[in-house]
Design a protein around this motif. Structure first.
Motif, PDB file in Angstrom:
ATOM      1  N   ALA A 240     -26.691 -27.087   9.806  1.00 44.19           N
ATOM      2  CA  ALA A 240     -27.865 -27.754  10.363  1.00 44.19           C
ATOM      3  C   ALA A 240     -28.809 -26.754  11.035  1.00 44.19           C
ATOM      4  N   ILE A 241     -28.253 -25.827  11.787  1.00 47.81           N
ATOM      5  CA  ILE A 241     -29.073 -24.810  12.455  1.00 47.81           C
ATOM      6  C   ILE A 241     -29.773 -23.929  11.419  1.00 47.81           C
ATOM      7  N   ALA A 242     -29.018 -23.512  10.405  1.00 45.02           N
ATOM      8  CA  ALA A 242     -29.587 -22.657   9.364  1.00 45.02           C
ATOM      9  C   ALA A 242     -30.697 -23.375   8.594  1.00 45.02           C
ATOM     10  N   ILE A 243     -30.502 -24.660   8.328  1.00 43.56           N
ATOM     11  CA  ILE A 243     -31.525 -25.442   7.622  1.00 43.56           C
ATOM     12  C   ILE A 243     -32.778 -25.573   8.475  1.00 43.56           C
ATOM     13  N   ARG A 244     -32.602 -25.891   9.744  1.00 43.94           N
ATOM     14  CA  ARG A 244     -33.757 -26.003  10.645  1.00 43.94           C
ATOM     15  C   ARG A 244     -34.552 -24.698  10.679  1.00 43.94           C
ATOM     16  N   ASP A 245     -33.849 -23.579  10.797  1.00 47.02           N
ATOM     17  CA  ASP A 245     -34.523 -22.284  10.878  1.00 47.02           C
ATOM     18  C   ASP A 245     -35.194 -21.925   9.553  1.00 47.02           C
ATOM     19  N   LYS A 246     -34.520 -22.226   8.443  1.00 45.75           N
ATOM     20  CA  LYS A 246     -35.074 -21.901   7.130  1.00 45.75           C
ATOM     21  C   LYS A 246     -36.338 -22.701   6.852  1.00 45.75           C
ATOM     22  N   ILE A 247     -36.304 -23.991   7.115  1.00 47.60           N
ATOM     23  CA  ILE A 247     -37.470 -24.843   6.863  1.00 47.60           C
ATOM     24  C   ILE A 247     -38.642 -24.432   7.747  1.00 47.60           C
ATOM     25  N   ASN A 248     -38.370 -24.031   8.970  1.00 47.18           N
ATOM     26  CA  ASN A 248     -39.435 -23.584   9.873  1.00 47.18           C
ATOM     27  C   ASN A 248     -40.132 -22.320   9.381  1.00 47.18           C
ATOM     28  N   ILE A 290     -18.277 -44.229   3.674  1.00 51.36           N
ATOM     29  CA  ILE A 290     -18.890 -45.317   4.430  1.00 51.36           C
ATOM     30  C   ILE A 290     -18.120 -45.515   5.729  1.00 51.36           C
ATOM     31  N   GLY A 291     -18.723 -46.272   6.646  1.00 53.46           N
ATOM     32  CA  GLY A 291     -18.049 -46.586   7.897  1.00 53.46           C
ATOM     33  C   GLY A 291     -18.933 -46.327   9.102  1.00 53.46           C
ATOM     34  N   ASP A 292     -18.392 -46.583  10.273  1.00 48.94           N
ATOM     35  CA  ASP A 292     -19.149 -46.469  11.513  1.00 48.94           C
ATOM     36  C   ASP A 292     -19.636 -45.042  11.761  1.00 48.94           C
ATOM     37  N   THR A 293     -18.835 -44.060  11.403  1.00 47.93           N
ATOM     38  CA  THR A 293     -19.241 -42.668  11.591  1.00 47.93           C
ATOM     39  C   THR A 293     -20.511 -42.359  10.799  1.00 47.93           C
ATOM     40  N   VAL A 294     -20.552 -42.830   9.559  1.00 44.90           N
ATOM     41  CA  VAL A 294     -21.719 -42.607   8.705  1.00 44.90           C
ATOM     42  C   VAL A 294     -22.943 -43.325   9.264  1.00 44.90           C
ATOM     43  N   ASN A 295     -22.753 -44.584   9.662  1.00 43.45           N
ATOM     44  CA  ASN A 295     -23.871 -45.361  10.214  1.00 43.45           C
ATOM     45  C   ASN A 295     -24.425 -44.722  11.480  1.00 43.45           C
ATOM     46  N   THR A 296     -23.529 -44.223  12.333  1.00 41.02           N
ATOM     47  CA  THR A 296     -23.966 -43.603  13.588  1.00 41.02           C
ATOM     48  C   THR A 296     -24.745 -42.320  13.323  1.00 41.02           C
ATOM     49  N   ALA A 297     -24.296 -41.508  12.353  1.00 41.02           N
ATOM     50  CA  ALA A 297     -25.022 -40.278  12.013  1.00 41.02           C
ATOM     51  C   ALA A 297     -26.445 -40.606  11.565  1.00 41.02           C
ATOM     52  N   ALA A 298     -26.599 -41.686  10.808  1.00 43.84           N
ATOM     53  CA  ALA A 298     -27.935 -42.098  10.367  1.00 43.84           C
ATOM     54  C   ALA A 298     -28.794 -42.532  11.553  1.00 43.84           C
ATOM     55  N   ARG A 299     -28.202 -43.248  12.491  1.00 40.75           N
ATOM     56  CA  ARG A 299     -28.938 -43.680  13.688  1.00 40.75           C
ATOM     57  C   ARG A 299     -29.368 -42.481  14.539  1.00 40.75           C
ATOM     58  N   LEU A 300     -28.497 -41.471  14.614  1.00 40.21           N
ATOM     59  CA  LEU A 300     -28.833 -40.266  15.387  1.00 40.21           C
ATOM     60  C   LEU A 300     -30.010 -39.530  14.748  1.00 40.21           C
ATOM     61  N   GLN A 301     -30.029 -39.491  13.418  1.00 46.37           N
ATOM     62  CA  GLN A 301     -31.167 -38.858  12.749  1.00 46.37           C
ATOM     63  C   GLN A 301     -32.454 -39.633  13.013  1.00 46.37           C
ATOM     64  N   ASP A 302     -32.353 -40.956  13.094  1.00 50.37           N
ATOM     65  CA  ASP A 302     -33.530 -41.788  13.363  1.00 50.37           C
ATOM     66  C   ASP A 302     -34.184 -41.439  14.705  1.00 50.37           C
ATOM     67  N   VAL A 303     -33.352 -41.140  15.705  1.00 51.06           N
ATOM     68  CA  VAL A 303     -33.907 -40.865  17.043  1.00 51.06           C
ATOM     69  C   VAL A 303     -34.269 -39.395  17.216  1.00 51.06           C
ATOM     70  N   ALA A 304     -33.787 -38.537  16.318  1.00 53.80           N
ATOM     71  CA  ALA A 304     -34.082 -37.103  16.427  1.00 53.80           C
ATOM     72  C   ALA A 304     -35.566 -36.844  16.167  1.00 53.80           C
ATOM     73  N   LYS A 305     -36.131 -35.938  16.922  1.00 55.88           N
ATOM     74  CA  LYS A 305     -37.520 -35.532  16.751  1.00 55.88           C
ATOM     75  C   LYS A 305     -37.570 -34.261  15.902  1.00 55.88           C
ATOM     76  N   GLU A 306     -38.780 -33.769  15.654  1.00 55.79           N
ATOM     77  CA  GLU A 306     -38.926 -32.531  14.881  1.00 55.79           C
ATOM     78  C   GLU A 306     -38.088 -31.407  15.478  1.00 55.79           C
ATOM     79  N   ASN A 307     -37.335 -30.721  14.622  1.00 54.85           N
ATOM     80  CA  ASN A 307     -36.502 -29.579  15.001  1.00 54.85           C
ATOM     81  C   ASN A 307     -35.306 -29.944  15.877  1.00 54.85           C
ATOM     82  N   GLN A 308     -35.032 -31.221  16.052  1.00 48.85           N
ATOM     83  CA  GLN A 308     -33.883 -31.625  16.855  1.00 48.85           C
ATOM     84  C   GLN A 308     -32.655 -31.848  15.983  1.00 48.85           C
ATOM     85  N   ILE A 309     -31.508 -31.388  16.492  1.00 47.36           N
ATOM     86  CA  ILE A 309     -30.206 -31.668  15.891  1.00 47.36           C
ATOM     87  C   ILE A 309     -29.433 -32.480  16.916  1.00 47.36           C
ATOM     88  N   ILE A 310     -29.256 -33.769  16.658  1.00 47.02           N
ATOM     89  CA  ILE A 310     -28.678 -34.687  17.631  1.00 47.02           C
ATOM     90  C   ILE A 310     -27.211 -34.958  17.299  1.00 47.02           C
TER      91      ILE A 310
END
Length: 347
Positions: A240-248, A290-310
């Protein structure tokens, strides 16, 4: 090794143009082109020449159009990939084509340099799929997207028990979204949109693979990736860190209005169900989690802002000695009785 390409188009001059533009590759037996003037004759040709690697198809044709052809290809050849080449390059046609399994989309008039690159990319992807299928047969391993058509291709009896097995695993799910890409795409030519999105995805996929993760699926302008086995959470955060840095660092010189992509990322580690899930009626199954872990990861991405890894508090407790993190606060999460404390990964 010669690649076989089926061109489906009712324009009479296109066959001549293709043969002229690729005469050197044809002479060197790098490419072998086959032609059909509509979807019906294309399916007949695929039955006659099952070794065809990719299909390049127009949309507007008599008897059977290109979008309908896309829905038929999996039944004829489960590994074949299609590229739509059409003057109808609006977002609705692109989305329909992609939803029906198109690998890429090129607009007319044809830019043959772009067409050549797209063909090579698609052929390389098809080659990789065939090599993976070969590995599956030789080693009895399943590590890729598989549906009922591929079951038939491999031999259903031999692999059915493996394909349909459901298991509970401990893993990490990462959702990565390209911020602002939807609004950017609404005002740009279709070929520009698809080309840029594929370039961004390609950069992210390389990093995910380098960290021993795999792509579960592409969702619009987002990626869902899964990391399993030892240190799966640490490897997911590294990616995730490497992707954020690469895209930037990607240049804006080739994008209209100097569009600069950013990503927002949600990560959750925990228990999830893994298996081949989907509709047998549609003959469409995804080997997914599938499962709660997957759903929660999607929710965390929803609240993440630009360049945030939540990440969640539980994930923070596991990685805090290895990564610099910062408390963000509590958020309300759908289907959760209590607010969830979240952190962002800095470095």
């Amino acid at each position: 090794m010669m690649s076989r390409i089926l061109v489906v188009d009712d324009e009479e001059d296109l066959q001549t143009l293709i043969r002229q533009k690729f005469r050197k590759q044809i002479r060197e037996q790098k490419y072998e082109f086959h032609f059909a003037d509509n979807g019906v004759s294309a399916l007949e040709k695929l039955n006659e020449v099952p070794e065809i690697d990719i299909v390049m198809s127009d949309i507007n044709m008599p008897e059977m159009d290109g979008l309908t052809l896309l829905t038929k290809l999996a039944d004829v050849s489960p590994l074949i990939k299609a590229v739509i080449v059409s003057a109808y390059g609006d977002m609705q046609n692109i989305r329909t084509a992609m939803n029906r399994g198109a690998f890429d989309f090129i607009t007319k008039p044809i830019n043959f340099a772009d067409l050549t690159l797209t063909m090579e990319k698609t052929l390389q992807h098809t080659k990789h799929l065939k090599e993976t299928i070969k590995a599956i047969k030789e080693n009895d391993i399943l590590k890729m997207y598989v549906d009922e058509s591929v079951l038939n291709f491999m031999g259903k009896r031999e692999f059915e028990s493996t394909l349909l097995a459901i298991e509970t695993i401990e893993a990490t799910v990462v959702f990565i979204d390209i911020c602002g890409f939807t609004s950017f795409a609404e005002n740009e030519p279709a070929d520009t949109v698809v080309k840029l999105l594929n370039e961004y995805f390609d950069e992210m996929v390389k990093i995910i693979i380098e960290n021993d993760g795999f792509i579960d699926k592409f969702i619009g302008d987002a990626i869902m990736a899964v990391f399993k086995d030892d240190y799966h959470l640490d490897r997911a955060v590294d990616a995730a860190i490497a992707i954020r840095d690469k895209i930037n660092k990607l240049s804006t010189s080739k994008t209209p209005d100097q569009y600069q992509p950013k990503v927002s990322i949600g990560i959750k580690s925990g228990e999830m169900i893994s298996g081949n899930i989907g509709s047998s009626t549609l003959k469409r199954l995804d080997y997914t989690v599938i499962g709660d872990t997957v759903n929660t990861a999607a929710r965390l991405q929803d609240v993440a802002k630009e360049n945030q890894i939540i990440i969640t508090e539980a994930c923070y407790d596991q990685i805090k000695s290895s990564f610099q993190c910062e408390k963000v606060g509590s958020i309300e999460v759908k289907n959760k009785a209590k607010p969830m404390l979240i952190y962002q990964v800095l470095e």
